[in-house]
Write an enzyme that holds these catalytic residues in place. Structure first.
Site, short mmCIF file in Angstrom:
data_model
loop_
_atom_site.label_atom_id
_atom_site.label_comp_id
_atom_site.label_asym_id
_atom_site.label_seq_id
_atom_site.Cartn_x
_atom_site.Cartn_y
_atom_site.Cartn_z
N GLY A 215 4.01 -6.18 13.84
CA GLY A 215 4.89 -6.60 12.59
C GLY A 215 4.60 -4.99 12.12
N GLY A 217 3.68 -3.28 8.46
CA GLY A 217 2.17 -3.64 7.17
C GLY A 217 0.46 -2.44 8.09
N GLY A 218 -0.39 -2.58 6.79
CA GLY A 218 -1.50 -1.29 7.03
C GLY A 218 -2.28 -2.28 8.31
N GLU A 238 10.01 -6.50 17.55
CA GLU A 238 11.46 -6.78 16.60
C GLU A 238 11.37 -5.62 15.91
OE1 GLU A 238 10.71 -10.26 14.51
OE2 GLU A 238 9.11 -9.33 12.77
N GLY A 336 10.31 -13.51 12.04
CA GLY A 336 9.68 -13.41 13.22
C GLY A 336 8.12 -13.95 14.05
N LYS A 361 -6.68 -9.32 -4.62
CA LYS A 361 -8.02 -9.73 -6.20
C LYS A 361 -9.26 -8.64 -6.01
CE LYS A 361 -4.13 -12.34 -7.67
NZ LYS A 361 -3.63 -12.51 -9.23
#
Length: 431
Positions: A215, A217-218, A238, A336, A361
């Site tokens: 996927g 992202g970091g 994907e 997905g 946070k």
């Protein structure tokens, strides 16, 4: 009529092409970089003359003027997945959304369960046989091309011509306009020590010869960066991005041990740099296909050793993943994730990883919780979950009892929260 004559007969300005949209139409737009900016700017300019028009899309990348609470009666956005441009409207209620697995969107379109009256898409220049390549996002859009009353294309020479089931013939096109602006580019996400630690845990569990779904992202990119010592990896995913491309260039990915489409990398949308888009162009090792090919759990799961890496925002003691909302507030979408978790579970030797930092946070909130925040949408169910990874380690949940799951998840929670989580678990009779 020759294909070139047909092309010229359908060529017009973006403003004229938008006139193919009627009141009440739903316009289907492909994912991310495959969105056509000239057409969507022209739609924005014309929106006051329209009524009841809906734009359906996964992950818009630009904040077009039609994404406007003042003109939702004219043109309203309906999200298959929220991005930065549509998230505020989704949270305020003036951008609507369609809950659906990414893999099933083409089926919903073909069965008329979700409308597709017009298609707007950016494509490569036409080849000598009259075909354009929807290389950056065939996703659900190829199904919409079959159903739509009008297919309207933005032809841009910067769009690669890709192999795969991503081609549209000039005879299917109602109108086209031309542009030559640079494509939208996305750099690699920022990777910090937490992401790097999570990536190391996952990379250690990926064997040579595995097929990957990664996927965006970091954390997924942190995994990619730590796979440079692997061999004979494959890709059935994907999204294809720069991280995957770098592994191809390093000789790590050759797709030689895949069971399905051996020798080929499969994806349904591309999002990255100009270098990535050039890499896709007529590359025989890369194929772009609709999402009901790439994300179908049965098809993807036929690859042995399918390893899927996806992120979540919160997970409860049973393993339910809230990956798309903050409580009841929409943040992204189903996408997905569940498709590939189920595919990896089917795969012989497969592993489905759900990754997340242990806190949010600035370490004030635990992402591992007794129960999901009220209103949270469950993206991946407790029955599908397998490996959960934080910077503190790996919890393997599939086949485990509720008490065993709870213990394993607390063990990879942030140390500052473990005592509190144990007390909450006792109240739930899970310890």
């Amino acid at each position: 009529m020759s294909v070139q004559s047909m092309y010229q007969s359908k060529r017009m300005s973006a403003a004229d092409a938008v006139q193919f949209v009627r009141n009440g139409d739903t316009i289907v737009v492909p994912t991310g970089a495959a969105e056509p900016p000239a057409l969507l700017h022209a739609l924005s300019d014309a929106r006051h003359k329209l009524h009841g028009v809906v734009v359906s899309q996964i992950l818009p990348l630009r904040k077009y003027a039609y994404i406007d609470p003042e003109t939702v009666e004219n043109v309203r956005h309906s999200a298959y997945f929220f991005g930065g441009a549509t998230r505020p409207g989704g949270q305020e209620g003036w951008v609507d959304y369609v809950p659906a697995y990414f893999s099933e969107l083409p089926m919903l379109i073909r069965r008329n369960m979700t409308p597709a009256d017009v298609v707007f898409a950016i494509v490569s220049p036409m080849d000598e046989y009259g075909y354009f390549s929807l290389s950056l996002g065939p996703d659900y859009t190829m199904a919409a091309v079959e159903k739509a009353r009008a297919v309207v294309l933005e032809v841009n020479p910067n769009v690669p011509f890709a192999n795969g089931n991503c081609h549209i013939h000039i005879s299917q096109v109602a109108a086209l306009t031309e542009s030559n602006d640079p494509l939208f580019e996305v750099g690699l996400p920022k990777i910090g020590p937490v992401q790097e630690a999570i990536g190391a845990h996952v990379a250690e569990m990926i064997p040579d010869g595995a097929t990957l779904q990664i996927g965006y992202g970091g954390i997924p990119d942190a995994v990619v960066m730590q796979l440079t010592n692997k061999h004979n990896l494959g890709v059935h995913t994907e999204m294809v991005g720069d991280g995957i491309m770098t592994l191809v260039e390093a000789g790590v990915i050759d797709n030689s041990r895949k069971n399905v489409n051996r020798g080929k990398m499969l994806a349904t949308f591309a999002l990255g740099s100009k270098k990535l888009y050039d890499f896709i162009n007529r590359n025989p090792s890369v194929e772009m296909h609709p999402v009901d090919t790439t994300n179908d759990p049965f098809l993807a799961g036929q690859n042995d050793n399918l390893h899927c890496i996806n992120a979540t925002m919160q997970i409860d003691f049973l393993g339910q993943c809230g990956s798309e909302t903050l409580g009841p507030k929409p943040y992204s979408g189903t996408g997905g994730q569940a498709d590939f978790v189920r595919a990896a579970n089917r795969s012989n030797g497969g592993k489905a990883f759900i990754v997340l930092p242990s806190t949010a946070k600035d370490d004030t909130i635990s992402r591992i919780v007794p129960t999901l925040t009220p209103g949270t949408h469950v993206t991946t169910s407790k029955n599908d979950i397998n490996y959960v990874v934080t910077e503190y380690g790996v919890a393997q949940l599939r086949g485990k009892t509720a008490k065993q799951r709870c213990e394993a998840l607390i063990a990879i929670a942030h140390p500052n929260f473990r005592a509190e989580l144990r007390e909450q678990a006792k109240k739930l009779n899970l310890l």
